[in-house]
Design an enzyme around this catalytic site. Sequence first.
Site, PDB file in Angstrom:
ATOM      1  N   GLY A  15      23.243  17.721  34.837  1.00  0.00           N
ATOM      2  CA  GLY A  15      22.348  18.812  35.215  1.00  0.00           C
ATOM      3  C   GLY A  15      22.747  20.039  34.437  1.00  0.00           C
ATOM      4  CB  ALA A  16      20.742  22.367  32.363  1.00  0.00           C
ATOM      5  NE  ARG A  55      26.225  15.534  28.383  1.00  0.00           N
ATOM      6  CZ  ARG A  55      25.814  15.944  29.595  1.00  0.00           C
ATOM      7  NH1 ARG A  55      24.795  16.773  29.709  1.00  0.00           N
ATOM      8  NH2 ARG A  55      26.424  15.500  30.671  1.00  0.00           N
ATOM      9  CB  CYS A  64      12.536  14.526  36.676  1.00  0.00           C
ATOM     10  SG  CYS A  64      14.291  14.210  36.331  1.00  0.00           S
ATOM     11  CB  SER A  75      13.843  20.738  38.475  1.00  0.00           C
ATOM     12  OG  SER A  75      13.940  22.148  38.579  1.00  0.00           O
ATOM     13  CG  ASP A 103      17.006  18.888  30.752  1.00  0.00           C
ATOM     14  OD1 ASP A 103      16.058  18.397  31.393  1.00  0.00           O
ATOM     15  OD2 ASP A 103      18.200  18.796  31.102  1.00  0.00           O
ATOM     16  CG  ASN A 161      11.916  18.469  32.099  1.00  0.00           C
ATOM     17  OD1 ASN A 161      13.062  18.760  32.433  1.00  0.00           O
ATOM     18  ND2 ASN A 161      10.986  18.114  32.974  1.00  0.00           N
ATOM     19  CE  LYS A 162      15.672  12.991  33.436  1.00  0.00           C
ATOM     20  NZ  LYS A 162      16.925  12.597  32.751  1.00  0.00           N
ATOM     21  CE  LYS A 168      18.149  24.617  32.652  1.00  0.00           C
ATOM     22  NZ  LYS A 168      17.130  24.252  33.650  1.00  0.00           N
TER      23      LYS A 168
END
Lengths: 305, 305, 305, 305, 305, 305
Positions: C19-20, C61, C129, C131, C198, C208-209, C234
């Site tokens: 998770g960011a 990452r 997803c 968030s 993300d 994003n996902k 972000k």
Amino acid sequence: MNENVKVTAEKIRKLEVQGARNVAIAAVQAIQTQIEQTKARTKNAFIEELQEAQTLLFATRETEPLMRNAIRYLVSHAQNNQIYEINALKEAVILSAGQFLVNLEASIELTAEIGAKRIEDGAVVFTHCHSSTVTRLLAKAKAAGKEFAVICTETRPAFQGRITAKELVGLGIETTFIVDSAARVFIEDSDIVIVGADAITAEGNVVNKIGTSGLSVLAHEARKPFYVVSELLKFDPETLTGKCEKIEQRNPAEVWSEPPRGLTVRNPAFDVTPNRNIHGIVCEEGIIAPQSIVQVMRSRYSWVF
Amino acid sequence: MNENVKVTAEKIRKLEVQGARNVAIAAVQAIQTQIEQTKARTKNAFIEELQEAQTLLFATRETEPLMRNAIRYLVSHAQNNQIYEINALKEAVILSAGQFLVNLEASIELTAEIGAKRIEDGAVVFTHCHSSTVTRLLAKAKAAGKEFAVICTETRPAFQGRITAKELVGLGIETTFIVDSAARVFIEDSDIVIVGADAITAEGNVVNKIGTSGLSVLAHEARKPFYVVSELLKFDPETLTGKCEKIEQRNPAEVWSEPPRGLTVRNPAFDVTPNRNIHGIVCEEGIIAPQSIVQVMRSRYSWVF
Amino acid sequence: MNENVKVTAEKIRKLEVQGARNVAIAAVQAIQTQIEQTKARTKNAFIEELQEAQTLLFATRETEPLMRNAIRYLVSHAQNNQIYEINALKEAVILSAGQFLVNLEASIELTAEIGAKRIEDGAVVFTHCHSSTVTRLLAKAKAAGKEFAVICTETRPAFQGRITAKELVGLGIETTFIVDSAARVFIEDSDIVIVGADAITAEGNVVNKIGTSGLSVLAHEARKPFYVVSELLKFDPETLTGKCEKIEQRNPAEVWSEPPRGLTVRNPAFDVTPNRNIHGIVCEEGIIAPQSIVQVMRSRYSWVF
Amino acid sequence: MNENVKVTAEKIRKLEVQGARNVAIAAVQAIQTQIEQTKARTKNAFIEELQEAQTLLFATRETEPLMRNAIRYLVSHAQNNQIYEINALKEAVILSAGQFLVNLEASIELTAEIGAKRIEDGAVVFTHCHSSTVTRLLAKAKAAGKEFAVICTETRPAFQGRITAKELVGLGIETTFIVDSAARVFIEDSDIVIVGADAITAEGNVVNKIGTSGLSVLAHEARKPFYVVSELLKFDPETLTGKCEKIEQRNPAEVWSEPPRGLTVRNPAFDVTPNRNIHGIVCEEGIIAPQSIVQVMRSRYSWVF
Amino acid sequence: MNENVKVTAEKIRKLEVQGARNVAIAAVQAIQTQIEQTKARTKNAFIEELQEAQTLLFATRETEPLMRNAIRYLVSHAQNNQIYEINALKEAVILSAGQFLVNLEASIELTAEIGAKRIEDGAVVFTHCHSSTVTRLLAKAKAAGKEFAVICTETRPAFQGRITAKELVGLGIETTFIVDSAARVFIEDSDIVIVGADAITAEGNVVNKIGTSGLSVLAHEARKPFYVVSELLKFDPETLTGKCEKIEQRNPAEVWSEPPRGLTVRNPAFDVTPNRNIHGIVCEEGIIAPQSIVQVMRSRYSWVF
Amino acid sequence: MNENVKVTAEKIRKLEVQGARNVAIAAVQAIQTQIEQTKARTKNAFIEELQEAQTLLFATRETEPLMRNAIRYLVSHAQNNQIYEINALKEAVILSAGQFLVNLEASIELTAEIGAKRIEDGAVVFTHCHSSTVTRLLAKAKAAGKEFAVICTETRPAFQGRITAKELVGLGIETTFIVDSAARVFIEDSDIVIVGADAITAEGNVVNKIGTSGLSVLAHEARKPFYVVSELLKFDPETLTGKCEKIEQRNPAEVWSEPPRGLTVRNPAFDVTPNRNIHGIVCEEGIIAPQSIVQVMRSRYSWVF
């Protein structure tokens, strides 16, 4: 020329008779009267009279495929049958005219029945203008016990939407009434769009009350299925051989009775909805893709061509 | 509370004053009067009075960004300046109110001038409803010697398009007048669409007369550039922090004065045109992309936030 | 190198921290610890240590803009302040790290608050997803007394949608749960789509996902507004200078633990939603057009660049 | 008027100097020469001379924003600096002219560098016409060890695509060459479209070689990202205040040297690509959304306005 | 009622028999058995028995056009032939049942053969779910010596994509396996999309596994041709007369076996792909436009109506 | 093998005979000659000779549906008629060949006549490449007294647009001539797009000169109706059973006679316009939806299949 035909033609020309179906019925009945009153003594003379009536009635409007197809049917029936004796012939053609009207009525009934199955319980239906077939379809859905609501536009300039609204409220259907230009706001709340038709072209495009084509664009934008409900005889065979469906330009005073001097007021009665925006045409043959209209006509009403 | 402010607020609430600009002017003038007649003896009391007027005037309408921004300007100017002596303060704020109105007028003038350059000789312009800024823009293009024509819609239910048509004919501009739902047919003949605005949101969406958003969809379908002409102060800063622009629901009787019992008539005054359909916003800063509205506001009218 | 930083980096690399936001917090805390335990005696040595930690943590990452921006903030704060005495410097940077976390939390809170205003009473929200910011936003809307429902996808392969579903049911929100590929069927019943992010690129595209970009296409097809909820940090400044956001390829076994020999299983964690499908980014600055992201960042977080 | 300026203006008018960058350089150098040879004895006289040169050079082409911005820079620099002594002033302005050219070169270099990062290993790039910045970008990507291929169009009527093809083959890049109208077939095989620009408008639309806008439509249809590579000074500030970018109409003989009598041959040099089809503008500021162009210009080149 | 028919009906209802083809085969075989074991002594009684079986089997599923068409065929064959002697009749109908199954198999074979020609050497094929006809088609293309690759989705909730993946790997076809929501990312790398069908409606819409319609939208966005492979007997004649194809709602536990209390889990088995997204239906008649489905059925399987 | 057939086949292979109609005529005439000169003494031998000629002529081009259909017609006529006496058979087949050519001519004439009705007075027609049927259509519209203008592209690489331009100017039609890539600019000024066809596939897609499919995309973007004018015998029956229409790759030297070494020049002669962009196919059956092509062929030219 039979007087009754002349009077009917005049009424159609002056828009005293309106609506594709009413016009067709009036024309057929006028021809029935002419036949009853004919003084023709030979089949040839009889046919000639019919053709004169055809010419006169065709000339009343630029586009009235249902009326034209009805007359085409009567004339071709008279020409092609094997009866030559004049009284028998009269009887046969009058009978066929009656049969035509019965079949037309049955087609509309069947069309409404088929379309009614597409109304799901809880649905919101969006419609534009007034179409007696659409009202009948909704009445059947209601009679089948479905609960649904309708949004209808007022349909300027002649406010035919008010007729629709009155009929629907009379049927006990929950109805919302809006100005035409609110369509984009309210279409979002609907599940399906259902409209009538004045004419169908060979490509499967649909000529209907001004505003219909714009509505089809908004329906596409909002991913709402857009169905046209129409008996097949609204197909115009002349479009197959290239004719551009002429759009009737009505009296500007319907739009603005006292416009400022120098202003051009334009009042086209119809517009053309492209086949790519039409999910299906609901007709007496069932629900068909608009692109298949010519083939469907050929297999069912080959005398039209 | 100042009597004049109360009366003005009431007029605005009852739609006796209409049009974003007229409402803003009336509110500013009411506040000017209040200041002239104030009995406040301290800056604090003076500011409090202003804030009471603000509360009252804000409550008259759900959405009137131009009026709200005008009042915000006056209150922030009173709060932030360095004057504490009450008479000097009164004078300063009245002056700033006058200056605000002058600047607003200048912004509209400049906006019209910039937009007028976009009208090319021989062009056909499509517009909807009535916007005094759009008329001024067209007048300037005409005055610059350009020959062009305009198509305008009647704009149901209140027929503001008739005002536009009269003004344009009065200016000697060749004008065609149509019902709203004929837009898809006539937009094909146009080269550019130009409309006004009632409010602009943080995303760059535009709130304008019902029908505008549908028109933007049709303009996109026909590849016609769609421009919104609006002074920047129609931007609503509350949308930035999440507010959904509320759409005023007007009297159903405007649509149908005697509807059948049981019918729901809906009459939203505005709709929302998405930024992706807007080619540019013509304003006093020039022609900007709608997506840049917040940044443009920040650099020019930072006191709005 | 500080041991704690090494351990944290390893945990991030192995996806033990996910998770960011969690990753960013872990990185900041590791750096705080490093500073507390530093043996550096000069500012230069202190900065060097920070940069080593930065290098190590960046390498964990391919893309973690929130973590990277957090570290960038700390390093630039250390470099640019005017303190040279080592203990005062330590204290200042630790303080700024704490302040960063407090501000981040406040940004998320504010973002949720702004977004919550967009949930209208009676609305159906579609999400994908999990968030935590989206959940918080919905919780705030619920707490504000609004009644609304949520449709959420299971989000293969890791089923994060189940976390969302549990949280929402726990909040007393009416929730419907579907497989990912049912999105086109259910989006028709929704009023608004809200997802997290993300990473955000310079063009205003959103990483994003996996599945988010397809959802944005379906939202556009069905004319549903699509909002991204994300704190501004972000944003990935490296995309401005040309970097292609790298998409993490995760373990194929998450998709199929025992695939047949010879089959290639691909498991990208994210996809990229193009800005043209995004109606707005909800962030601590308000609701902004995605195309304005760089300008918004420049005016608020200029140290990022 | 300085003779050298006159000669240069004439060359530009007659298209003996071509390409936005070459034209800008020639104009700056002509002004440098004029300054060196000036007989002006006062700052006023000196400025007046510059303004005369500006007027002459602006008149050579309808649209050459890079040249115009270059001259604007020199004139504003002369006006706004604090030097009044004529020799010092001459020196200062000549220096600033030199500096302008150096910065321009650096901008192009930086733009190419940023864009080169967007070329992924194994990619197929589609391009149109010839742009020295695009070639430089591709050369940098090649130099960075990436393997990729390019598809380029011949670009009728002047076949500038042949220049591109020769340069790319010379760089060892695998290149495919097609006629312009084969774009829809080959764009399917590409991964990214990259083109140059002649001018950028306030809305973020891009004026470039005829065919570019059609290509952008085909790129959108095939879901290929479409990037414009351009130094920012190609932005035309006059579009902000309403100017329609004029499209140069070139000699019909370029299209057909001996057309049949009575045939109208049209040869517009450019077309306008709408911002909605542009994924990003690659420039010295990084990769920006086209809709943010005015804000980016304001923060970097405020003297342009 | 024959016991075997009852058992088969039960198995179909409980999803113990799955897949349109398997269900149809089971139903036909059950009827064959019933005929063999019939005690009917008159044609009328025999027909009545068949109709009872029909009623029972039709009731097992909301929509199974292939099974229904198979049974329609047998019943209409029994009714319409000229045999009245009961043993001869039994033999004739059993024979026709056998012939039906042989023809069905031949149709599938031919369909696969026709479709295989559409796989070009070097192509990448995208597919969804499992369809034995699609697998057969790919096997034929492989057997014809073509080199190509396939991307297939896992197809939640029942993971039928795993069956497809195993079959393809078994055939030596290079296969990539992804989660459903990765479709937008991977479709870009494909050249053609090929899926099966569960039912085809009168408009030419296709009912297939949940996710298919979303895939068709993504294929359109990326300009990839989307083909449906299906024997014609999947056409549902009841849709012609208005029936809305009912979508089976399966057990929520397939999606989430232990969902939190209060969560609604929805598990529709199918969705509807609109004809405008379908490039062609590959069937035993060749590759046809979906809009022509009714006409094609009429000319080949008129007994269906 | 007849010498004349060999020579004709060679000429077709070498592109010495060009244009679908010319190729078909040449092939039919060669077969007529072969029949005249045949030494076959039995029907079987006669048919075998015809089939040898068929094989040779089919092999000259990858795709020439009109020629192939012509030959199919002759061979099937020879096979299916009831004449066995060799001289009578010769006479019959030669007669049918003559009749075929007469009918083809009549089809083209009728097609042109139908299409001409679609040209409205004052219209601007956009066309691409050269099609003798399109020219004939425009000539008929002109002869019917309509005033209209045409925009035509040069059509690289072979400049067939110049032939069109010369013909139209010769007919006294106001014509504008542009490079291919200017299509997006000029299509905005047109009212309708009309092009020819080289082949029509079972889905209703149209194979025509390179550039046609891109033009159809631009026509759709600008909401211009796009019509294909083609005799039905350009339909390729092999596409129904899966064949991918092969696109002829012509000599790269047509594009660039002396390209730099190492450059790949690609020169596909045709591209494929998808049916969704085609408003109608104008043919001897009238104006039909492209999706209905197979049904129309079946009812008129069943021998093709």
